[in-house]
Design an enzyme around this catalytic site. Structure first.
Site, PDB file in Angstrom:
ATOM      1  N   LYS A   1       0.825  -1.216   0.000  1.00  0.00           N
ATOM      2  CA  LYS A   1       0.000   0.000   0.000  1.00  0.00           C
ATOM      3  C   LYS A   1       0.856   1.260   0.000  1.00  0.00           C
ATOM      4  O   LYS A   1       0.600   2.193  -0.754  1.00  0.00           O
ATOM      5  CB  LYS A   1      -0.911   0.050   1.241  1.00  0.00           C
TER       6      LYS A   1
ATOM      7  N   ARG B   1      -9.465   1.025   8.878  1.00  0.00           N
ATOM      8  CA  ARG B   1      -9.105  -0.359   9.172  1.00  0.00           C
ATOM      9  C   ARG B   1     -10.211  -1.065   9.949  1.00  0.00           C
ATOM     10  O   ARG B   1     -10.003  -2.190  10.417  1.00  0.00           O
ATOM     11  CB  ARG B   1      -7.819  -0.397  10.007  1.00  0.00           C
TER      12      ARG B   1
ATOM     13  N   ARG C   1      -0.930  -9.329  13.161  1.00  0.00           N
ATOM     14  CA  ARG C   1      -1.481  -8.234  12.350  1.00  0.00           C
ATOM     15  C   ARG C   1      -2.335  -8.789  11.208  1.00  0.00           C
ATOM     16  O   ARG C   1      -3.349  -8.206  10.830  1.00  0.00           O
ATOM     17  CB  ARG C   1      -0.343  -7.360  11.806  1.00  0.00           C
TER      18      ARG C   1
HETATM   19  P1  AMP Z   1       1.048   0.265   9.007  1.00  0.00           P
HETATM   20  O1  AMP Z   1       2.332   1.047   8.926  1.00  0.00           O
HETATM   21  O2  AMP Z   1      -0.034   0.814   8.142  1.00  0.00           O
HETATM   22  O3  AMP Z   1       1.271  -1.215   8.811  1.00  0.00           O
HETATM   23  O4  AMP Z   1       0.517   0.433  10.499  1.00  0.00           O
HETATM   24  C1  AMP Z   1       1.311   0.021  11.607  1.00  0.00           C
HETATM   25  C2  AMP Z   1       0.449  -0.119  12.844  1.00  0.00           C
HETATM   26  O5  AMP Z   1      -0.158   1.151  13.167  1.00  0.00           O
HETATM   27  C3  AMP Z   1      -0.733  -1.067  12.734  1.00  0.00           C
HETATM   28  O6  AMP Z   1      -0.355  -2.427  12.938  1.00  0.00           O
HETATM   29  C4  AMP Z   1      -1.643  -0.543  13.850  1.00  0.00           C
HETATM   30  O7  AMP Z   1      -1.140  -0.919  15.127  1.00  0.00           O
HETATM   31  C5  AMP Z   1      -1.455   0.955  13.715  1.00  0.00           C
HETATM   32  N1  AMP Z   1      -2.439   1.546  12.771  1.00  0.00           N
HETATM   33  C6  AMP Z   1      -2.198   2.107  11.550  1.00  0.00           C
HETATM   34  N2  AMP Z   1      -3.315   2.551  10.980  1.00  0.00           N
HETATM   35  C7  AMP Z   1      -4.314   2.276  11.856  1.00  0.00           C
HETATM   36  C8  AMP Z   1      -5.729   2.441  11.841  1.00  0.00           C
HETATM   37  N3  AMP Z   1      -6.359   3.009  10.791  1.00  0.00           N
HETATM   38  N4  AMP Z   1      -6.432   2.017  12.918  1.00  0.00           N
HETATM   39  C9  AMP Z   1      -5.834   1.474  13.987  1.00  0.00           C
HETATM   40  N5  AMP Z   1      -4.504   1.254  14.059  1.00  0.00           N
HETATM   41  C10 AMP Z   1      -3.749   1.644  13.005  1.00  0.00           C
END
Ligand code: AMP
Length: 215
Positions: free
Chosen positions: A13, A88, A165
């Site tokens: 993404k 999410r 995750r």
């Molecule tokens: P990412 O870098 O998008 O993989 O996000 C890393 C972590 O941030 C995720 O595993 C969640 O713990 C948190 N996170 C990111 N976006 C969200 C969201 N929209 N809602 C809740 N937690 C989020």
């Protein structure tokens, strides 16, 4: 143009959001990046955010909605944005509808990748400790970032947390796909291709909407 990219961790993404943002001249808004910065600060929010992220769980919908609402109200997002990592949960998708009322059409593209490939990618992914750029350990120049920072394994990419995750994605985020599918705004592209091929699929998926907006 307002675009949401949805997909499991490791689907690409962030890479694709960078490309579309550059092509359209709109900001990429990555909630993971916003939270990593918040987690590094010293306030109370940092403790809650860092704990959830380290465990591979989601940060609360209330906190997320406030952060995204604030970010989308900044002037650079007024003529469009790419959301990477939000919504999410169905609750977040409903809150996004309220935030975006009167702000034009929202397109949603799912990047689909098989789980075995996701785990392989997450195991090889490194992040620059200084600027946050991603790198694959198999890339030829994987030792240091162009900004001078070092690449490290993201703590939530360690295998046990990565698996958690993926479970959270299946349980809480996958229902968001149905939420958008039911209203006919969801496009799905195959993410198990090279980044250039996936970018071409995303362009094809959004091209009809892009053309509608241009006429
Ligand atoms: P990412 O870098 O998008 O993989 O996000 C890393 C972590 O941030 C995720 O595993 C969640 O713990 C948190 N996170 C990111 N976006 C969200 C969201 N929209 N809602 C809740 N937690 C989020």
């Amino acid at each position: 143009m307002n675009l949401v990219l949805i997909g499991p961790p490791g689907a690409g993404k962030g890479t694709q959001a960078d490309r579309v943002a550059l092509a359209w001249g709109v900001p990429k808004i990555s909630t993971g990046d916003i939270l990593r910065r918040a987690a590094a600060s010293t306030d109370l929010l940092a403790i809650a955010v860092a704990g959830a992220m380290a465990a591979g769980e989601l940060v609360s919908d209330d906190v997320m909605t406030t952060l995204v609402d604030e970010r989308l109200s900044q002037p650079d997002a007024s003529s469009g944005f790419i959301l990477d990592g939000f919504p999410r949960s169905v609750e977040q998708a409903q809150m996004l509808d309220m935030i975006l009322e009167g702000r034009g059409q929202l397109l949603v593209v799912e990047i689909a990748v098989p789980e075995a490939e996701l785990l392989r990618r997450l195991g090889r992914r490194r992040i620059c400790g200084r600027c946050g750029a991603n790198q694959d350990t198999a890339a030829p120049d994987a030792s240091a970032c162009t900004c001078g920072g070092s690449f490290v394994l993201r703590s939530d990419d360690k295998e046990a947390t990565a698996r958690r995750r993926l479970e959270v994605y299946t349980r809480t985020t996958a229902p968001v796909l149905d939420f958008y599918r039911q209203r006919g705004t969801l496009q799905t592209v195959d993410g198990d291709l090279t980044p250039d091929e996936v970018a071409a699929c995303i362009s094809l998926a959004i091209e009809p909407f892009d053309r509608d907006l241009a006429t």
